[in-house]
Design a protein around this motif. Structure first.
Motif, mmCIF file in Angstrom:
data_model
loop_
_atom_site.group_PDB
_atom_site.id
_atom_site.type_symbol
_atom_site.label_atom_id
_atom_site.label_comp_id
_atom_site.label_asym_id
_atom_site.label_seq_id
_atom_site.Cartn_x
_atom_site.Cartn_y
_atom_site.Cartn_z
ATOM 1 N N MET A 1 69.280 26.447 60.237
ATOM 2 C CA MET A 1 69.048 24.981 61.693
ATOM 3 C C MET A 1 70.325 25.901 62.603
ATOM 4 O O MET A 1 71.335 26.113 62.204
ATOM 5 N N ASN A 2 70.097 25.833 63.901
ATOM 6 C CA ASN A 2 71.128 25.580 65.072
ATOM 7 C C ASN A 2 70.908 25.106 65.782
ATOM 8 O O ASN A 2 70.814 23.441 65.332
ATOM 9 N N VAL A 3 72.621 25.223 66.789
ATOM 10 C CA VAL A 3 73.650 23.213 66.577
ATOM 11 C C VAL A 3 72.178 23.262 68.083
ATOM 12 O O VAL A 3 72.019 21.507 67.861
ATOM 13 N N GLU A 4 71.371 23.391 68.815
ATOM 14 C CA GLU A 4 70.306 23.264 69.194
ATOM 15 C C GLU A 4 69.326 22.415 68.684
ATOM 16 O O GLU A 4 68.859 21.129 69.226
ATOM 17 N N ASN A 5 69.264 22.993 67.917
ATOM 18 C CA ASN A 5 67.869 22.210 66.894
ATOM 19 C C ASN A 5 68.489 20.470 66.281
ATOM 20 O O ASN A 5 67.515 20.072 66.242
ATOM 21 N N PHE A 6 69.809 21.213 66.332
ATOM 22 C CA PHE A 6 70.908 19.312 65.200
ATOM 23 C C PHE A 6 70.745 18.572 66.016
ATOM 24 O O PHE A 6 70.404 16.838 66.721
ATOM 25 N N LYS A 7 70.733 19.191 67.601
ATOM 26 C CA LYS A 7 70.941 18.501 68.382
ATOM 27 C C LYS A 7 69.865 17.523 68.884
ATOM 28 O O LYS A 7 69.793 16.274 68.919
ATOM 29 N N ASN A 8 68.314 18.593 68.871
ATOM 30 C CA ASN A 8 67.020 17.329 69.232
ATOM 31 C C ASN A 8 67.098 16.729 68.077
ATOM 32 O O ASN A 8 66.527 15.359 68.161
ATOM 33 N N LEU A 9 67.837 17.125 66.934
ATOM 34 C CA LEU A 9 67.308 15.799 65.673
ATOM 35 C C LEU A 9 68.601 14.558 65.950
ATOM 36 O O LEU A 9 67.801 13.235 65.699
ATOM 37 N N ILE A 10 69.275 14.599 66.174
ATOM 38 C CA ILE A 10 70.458 13.678 66.799
ATOM 39 C C ILE A 10 69.748 12.403 67.735
ATOM 40 O O ILE A 10 69.088 11.498 67.378
ATOM 41 N N LYS A 11 68.903 13.314 68.328
ATOM 42 C CA LYS A 11 68.786 12.427 69.337
ATOM 43 C C LYS A 11 66.943 12.025 68.933
ATOM 44 O O LYS A 11 67.493 10.406 69.355
ATOM 45 N N PHE A 12 66.319 12.618 68.636
ATOM 46 C CA PHE A 12 65.705 11.993 67.857
ATOM 47 C C PHE A 12 65.646 10.705 66.733
ATOM 48 O O PHE A 12 65.257 9.599 66.843
ATOM 49 N N HIS A 13 66.536 10.914 66.424
ATOM 50 C CA HIS A 13 67.166 9.772 65.192
ATOM 51 C C HIS A 13 67.761 8.808 65.599
ATOM 52 O O HIS A 13 67.245 7.107 65.504
ATOM 53 N N TYR A 14 68.457 9.398 66.608
ATOM 54 C CA TYR A 14 69.350 7.836 67.391
ATOM 55 C C TYR A 14 67.734 7.272 68.658
ATOM 56 O O TYR A 14 67.607 5.722 67.951
ATOM 57 N N ASN A 15 66.611 7.983 68.663
ATOM 58 C CA ASN A 15 65.718 6.649 69.247
ATOM 59 C C ASN A 15 64.860 6.194 68.002
ATOM 60 O O ASN A 15 64.386 5.110 68.923
ATOM 61 N N ASP A 16 64.862 6.718 67.334
ATOM 62 C CA ASP A 16 64.171 6.682 66.274
ATOM 63 C C ASP A 16 64.611 5.308 65.057
ATOM 64 O O ASP A 16 63.332 3.847 65.402
ATOM 65 N N LEU A 17 65.963 4.724 64.846
ATOM 66 C CA LEU A 17 66.633 4.263 64.422
ATOM 67 C C LEU A 17 67.818 2.624 64.783
ATOM 68 O O LEU A 17 67.524 1.779 64.913
ATOM 69 N N LEU A 18 68.020 3.672 66.118
ATOM 70 C CA LEU A 18 68.719 2.368 67.051
ATOM 71 C C LEU A 18 68.031 2.269 68.465
ATOM 72 O O LEU A 18 68.258 1.185 69.465
ATOM 73 N N GLU A 19 66.424 2.913 68.611
ATOM 74 C CA GLU A 19 65.658 2.571 69.617
ATOM 75 C C GLU A 19 66.713 3.032 71.369
ATOM 76 O O GLU A 19 66.487 2.677 72.208
ATOM 77 N N ARG A 20 67.484 3.996 71.155
ATOM 78 C CA ARG A 20 68.125 4.257 72.468
ATOM 79 C C ARG A 20 68.497 5.919 72.695
ATOM 80 O O ARG A 20 68.574 6.129 71.495
ATOM 81 N N GLU A 21 68.947 6.995 73.523
ATOM 82 C CA GLU A 21 69.705 7.963 73.446
ATOM 83 C C GLU A 21 71.179 7.827 72.889
ATOM 84 O O GLU A 21 72.093 6.485 72.529
ATOM 85 N N PRO A 22 71.932 9.091 72.409
ATOM 86 C CA PRO A 22 73.111 8.988 72.162
ATOM 87 C C PRO A 22 74.072 8.665 73.110
ATOM 88 O O PRO A 22 73.190 9.655 74.069
ATOM 89 N N ASP A 23 74.880 8.596 72.540
ATOM 90 C CA ASP A 23 75.722 8.366 73.566
ATOM 91 C C ASP A 23 76.703 9.718 73.958
ATOM 92 O O ASP A 23 76.945 10.635 72.358
ATOM 93 N N GLU A 24 77.944 10.158 74.160
ATOM 94 C CA GLU A 24 78.378 11.680 74.205
ATOM 95 C C GLU A 24 79.654 12.009 73.627
ATOM 96 O O GLU A 24 79.392 12.819 72.535
ATOM 97 N N ILE A 25 79.679 10.233 72.545
ATOM 98 C CA ILE A 25 80.869 10.153 71.944
ATOM 99 C C ILE A 25 80.187 10.840 70.712
ATOM 100 O O ILE A 25 80.915 11.790 69.351
ATOM 101 N N GLY A 26 78.504 9.955 70.298
ATOM 102 C CA GLY A 26 78.766 9.792 69.361
ATOM 103 C C GLY A 26 77.766 11.491 68.930
ATOM 104 O O GLY A 26 77.785 12.123 67.755
ATOM 105 N N LEU A 27 77.146 11.823 70.137
ATOM 106 C CA LEU A 27 76.585 13.094 69.662
ATOM 107 C C LEU A 27 77.226 14.260 69.626
ATOM 108 O O LEU A 27 77.804 15.000 68.728
ATOM 109 N N ASN A 28 78.796 14.117 69.922
ATOM 110 C CA ASN A 28 79.922 15.221 69.602
ATOM 111 C C ASN A 28 80.218 15.093 68.568
ATOM 112 O O ASN A 28 80.132 16.112 67.712
#
Length: 320
Positions: free
Chosen positions: A1-28
């Motif tokens: 899995m590359n970085v871009e795919n994992f970035k998409n996973l982060i966004k997906f699970h943030y929206n799935d579990l927290l119902e929001r977009e990841p903030d810049e600190i959490g994403l990084n």
């Protein structure tokens, strides 16, 4: 899995579990862990589930009732699904298959299909009743009340209302029964988040109204009045009729399920244009929905400020 795919996973699970977009600190933070080979998808989910934000909205339940994939939570409950459909041969087989483990029986109202929709439904084991009609004036409330009586005659504990272009996300059975039998045994109405699949099997639209669409589709029948009925609407043909009876007891104490629905009604440009043409012909003077422009355009008050935006659905492989 590359970085871009994992970035998409982060966004997906943030929206799935927290119902929001990841903030810049959490994403990084999570991207750096990934680059250092210190985190995988399972660990990412656990990190989010152990965050104060998640725990505040999802308190840990007693260990005796904590969720397990191996546990059978169905408790012999009977769920009957009801479909109001027309010319849904493209998606109906997948839709029926997606609920085959959840619903014991399915009832269908077909509004004059000219494709193979009825034939597909007739060959599906759980479909127990098909009411066919044609050349009737469009009336969504009338049809749903017909379906309701068909479903009630099967003596269910719950009724699930679906469209022929809606598919329950895979592996939902145990989680759904856990919610309705263990977590919320006294709740009468459950709503599901809809993901509008757009142009690609693993992509959904997420701007504007598409980012937070919830549909109340599953209702419990215990201690409900004998005269349950769907109510009319202020739109021509009773369009946009709710997916639950208007006199349902407990409709204001609903629960948002973790189960998601994939909506394929706007999948490609042809479907979007067809839906737009149908609604603007039925309801030509519409103001409430901004002339339905959001169905095929990013130029609408129901679209996002930057037009159309999309997210990927990780590890989902549904044929189109």
């Amino acid at each position: 899995m590359n970085v871009e795919n994992f970035k998409n996973l982060i966004k997906f699970h943030y929206n799935d579990l927290l119902e929001r977009e990841p903030d810049e600190i959490g994403l990084n933070y999570f991207l750096n862990l990934f680059k250092q080979n210190n985190i995988d998808e399972h660990q990412l989910i656990e990190f989010i589930k152990n965050s104060p934000e998640y725990l505040e909205n999802n308190p840990i339940v007693d260990s005796k009732t904590s969720f397990s994939e191996k546990e059978d939570y169905s408790k012999n409950l009977r769920i009957v699904a009801m479909y109001r459909i027309k010319n849904e041969s493209r998606w109906i087989k997948q839709s029926l298959e997606s609920i085959s483990e959840i619903c014991q029986e399915i009832v269908i109202l077909d509004d004059g299909s000219t494709d193979d929709t009825v034939k597909i439904c007739e060959n599906f084991p759980q479909v127990v009743d098909i009411h066919s009609q044609k050349d009737l004036p469009f009336d969504e409330t009338r049809d749903k009340n017909t379906l309701l009586q068909m479903a009630l005659s099967r003596d269910p504990d719950f009724i699930l209302t679906l469209d022929g272009d809606e598919i329950i996300m895979p592996n939902s059975k145990q989680r759904l029964f856990y919610e309705i039998n263990v977590l919320y045994p006294n709740v009468n109405l459950f709503e599901f988040k809809e993901l509008y699949v757009w142009d690609k099997p693993n992509q959904y639209r997420c701007d504007g109204v598409f980012n937070n669409t919830w549909s109340k589709k599953l209702f419990r029948l215990k201690d409900q009045p004998k005269n349950l009925q769907f109510g009319g609407t202020d739109f021509p043909g009773n369009a946009h009729c709710a997916a639950f009876p208007n006199n349902l007891i407990g409709k204001n104490q609903l629960v948002r399920s973790k189960i998601k629905i994939l909506h394929y009604g706007y999948y490609d440009e042809e479907l979007r244009r067809r839906k737009y043409d149908f609604l603007t012909k039925l309801d030509p003077n519409n103001i409430d929905f901004d002339g339905y422009k959001h169905i095929h355009s990013g130029n609408s008050k129901f679209a996002g400020p930057d037009g159309m935006e999309f997210r990927s659905i990780p590890e989902l492989d549904l044929q189109n």
